[in-house]
Design a protein around this motif. Structure first.
Motif, PDB file in Angstrom:
ATOM      1  N   THR A 118      50.670  68.536   6.831  1.00 22.74           N
ATOM      2  CA  THR A 118      49.632  69.280   7.553  1.00 22.74           C
ATOM      3  C   THR A 118      48.302  69.282   6.796  1.00 22.74           C
ATOM      4  O   THR A 118      47.241  69.266   7.404  1.00 22.74           O
ATOM      5  N   ARG A 119      48.368  69.249   5.465  1.00 25.73           N
ATOM      6  CA  ARG A 119      47.135  69.245   4.672  1.00 25.73           C
ATOM      7  C   ARG A 119      46.351  67.949   4.862  1.00 25.73           C
ATOM      8  O   ARG A 119      45.125  67.936   4.817  1.00 25.73           O
ATOM      9  N   HIS A 120      47.085  66.881   5.083  1.00 28.34           N
ATOM     10  CA  HIS A 120      46.447  65.582   5.301  1.00 28.34           C
ATOM     11  C   HIS A 120      45.908  65.493   6.729  1.00 28.34           C
ATOM     12  O   HIS A 120      44.771  65.080   6.954  1.00 28.34           O
ATOM     13  N   SER A 121      46.728  65.881   7.687  1.00 18.97           N
ATOM     14  CA  SER A 121      46.363  65.699   9.094  1.00 18.97           C
ATOM     15  C   SER A 121      45.273  66.651   9.563  1.00 18.97           C
ATOM     16  O   SER A 121      44.549  66.341  10.514  1.00 18.97           O
ATOM     17  N   VAL A 122      45.144  67.790   8.903  1.00 20.73           N
ATOM     18  CA  VAL A 122      44.101  68.726   9.323  1.00 20.73           C
ATOM     19  C   VAL A 122      42.716  68.115   9.126  1.00 20.73           C
ATOM     20  O   VAL A 122      41.774  68.419   9.869  1.00 20.73           O
ATOM     21  N   ARG A 123      42.587  67.218   8.160  1.00 20.51           N
ATOM     22  CA  ARG A 123      41.295  66.558   7.939  1.00 20.51           C
ATOM     23  C   ARG A 123      40.946  65.633   9.099  1.00 20.51           C
ATOM     24  O   ARG A 123      39.782  65.528   9.490  1.00 20.51           O
ATOM     25  N   LEU A 124      41.960  64.968   9.646  1.00 26.97           N
ATOM     26  CA  LEU A 124      41.727  64.111  10.810  1.00 26.97           C
ATOM     27  C   LEU A 124      41.295  64.942  12.015  1.00 26.97           C
ATOM     28  O   LEU A 124      40.311  64.612  12.695  1.00 26.97           O
ATOM     29  N   LEU A 125      42.019  66.013  12.276  1.00 30.64           N
ATOM     30  CA  LEU A 125      41.689  66.857  13.431  1.00 30.64           C
ATOM     31  C   LEU A 125      40.324  67.517  13.256  1.00 30.64           C
ATOM     32  O   LEU A 125      39.559  67.634  14.227  1.00 30.64           O
ATOM     33  N   ASP A 126      39.997  67.935  12.044  1.00 31.03           N
ATOM     34  CA  ASP A 126      38.676  68.517  11.796  1.00 31.03           C
ATOM     35  C   ASP A 126      37.578  67.486  12.060  1.00 31.03           C
ATOM     36  O   ASP A 126      36.531  67.801  12.640  1.00 31.03           O
ATOM     37  N   HIS A 127      37.833  66.250  11.633  1.00 29.26           N
ATOM     38  CA  HIS A 127      36.864  65.172  11.850  1.00 29.26           C
ATOM     39  C   HIS A 127      36.640  64.932  13.343  1.00 29.26           C
ATOM     40  O   HIS A 127      35.519  64.652  13.777  1.00 29.26           O
ATOM     41  N   LEU A 128      37.704  65.063  14.121  1.00 33.71           N
ATOM     42  CA  LEU A 128      37.623  64.841  15.563  1.00 33.71           C
ATOM     43  C   LEU A 128      37.172  66.089  16.319  1.00 33.71           C
ATOM     44  O   LEU A 128      36.959  66.032  17.535  1.00 33.71           O
TER      45      LEU A 128
END
Length: 267
Positions: free
Chosen positions: A23-33
């Motif tokens: 989740t710590r990694h994927s939250v950066r992707l979702l924040d970017h989007l």
């Protein structure tokens, strides 16, 4: 980040939950989007237990997306258990195509792509790794492996030992990332580059090995080549291959494959 597709963006924006490895990694992707969705950890250590809970959410009418830290889910990543459980329940599983290191590497390798085999990550132990290379020694298509930075040199050494240092390979590193490089040449060529440049030993690797069809033809002597030209199509390939093996030594399959390649090139 730019590898994300428009369809994937739309899906991630519409679902109630997103299952991911970290989740710590994927939250950066979702924040970017600019997407706000509830993240649920799904990895190799909790997949079997978490799958039952995800099924409950789906049966309650929720829509759930599955992503991996990089590339496509299930391709040497978690998700196999979950997808099979969902299918077994008769619920829909919809593919959302996206980035894949296997296909990205094949598209730029310059090796044959009409036939290929993906073998996943190479084993960690030397004996098992050499056995894996031995098993693909007769495969005619391109063979693809994943490998990590701390084993890449040992893997290339084992590859040279089993299949020969002259086998053509492609080593794709950090695909679609900042330090992407693609090395092409013989095993020995690529080993030399890695030995002289520590940066080329870092990151995540896709190793592509040329199939036996082209590399083995180098073992056909000029004398045999001339004889094949002289005889032409006077004998069936199997008969001529057996005769060549008796006369010059070597395996009948080597000559048979060579004869077939020559005759197909003439049509």
């Amino acid at each position: 980040m730019a590898d994300i597709t428009e369809r994937a963006r739309q899906v991630l924006s519409s679902v109630s939950r997103v299952c991911c490895e970290d989740t710590r990694h994927s939250v950066r992707l979702l924040d970017h989007l600019g997407i706000q969705a509830r993240l649920e950890a799904l990895h190799e250590h909790n997949e079997r237990d978490k799958s039952a809970l995800i099924l409950q959410w789906l049966e309650a009418g929720e829509s759930i997306a599955l992503i991996s830290d990089a590339g496509t889910p299930l391709i040497s990543d978690p998700g196999y258990v979950l997808v099979n459980d969902v299918v077994a329940k008769g619920l829909a599983v919809v593919p959302v195509p996206g980035a894949s290191a296997i296909i990205a590497a094949l598209s730029v390798a310059g090796l044959p792509t009409d036939r290929f085999s993906f073998e996943g990550f190479l084993p960690a132990k030397t004996s098992a790794r050499q056995s894996a290379f031995q098993q693909i020694s007769e495969y005619a298509g391109t063979v693809i492996f994943y490998e990590s930075s701390h084993r890449i040199e040992d893997s290339l050494a084992d590859l040279a030992k089993v299949l020969g240092a002259a086998r053509q390979i492609v080593l794709a590193r950090e695909l679609t990332k900042t330090f992407e490089t693609v090395l092409r040449g013989t095993v020995a060529d690529v080993q030399a580059v890695l030995a002289n440049d520590a940066n080329q030993r870092r990151g995540e690797f896709v190793l592509l090995v040329q199939g036996v069809g082209k590399s083995k033809q180098a073992e056909i002597s000029d004398e045999v080549r001339k004889l094949v030209v002289t005889l032409g199509d006077s004998l069936p390939p199997k008969v001529l291959a057996a005769a060549l093996a008796d006369a010059f030594g070597g395996r009948k399959k080597l000559y048979y494959d060579y004869l077939l390649s020559q005759r197909s090139s003439e049509t």
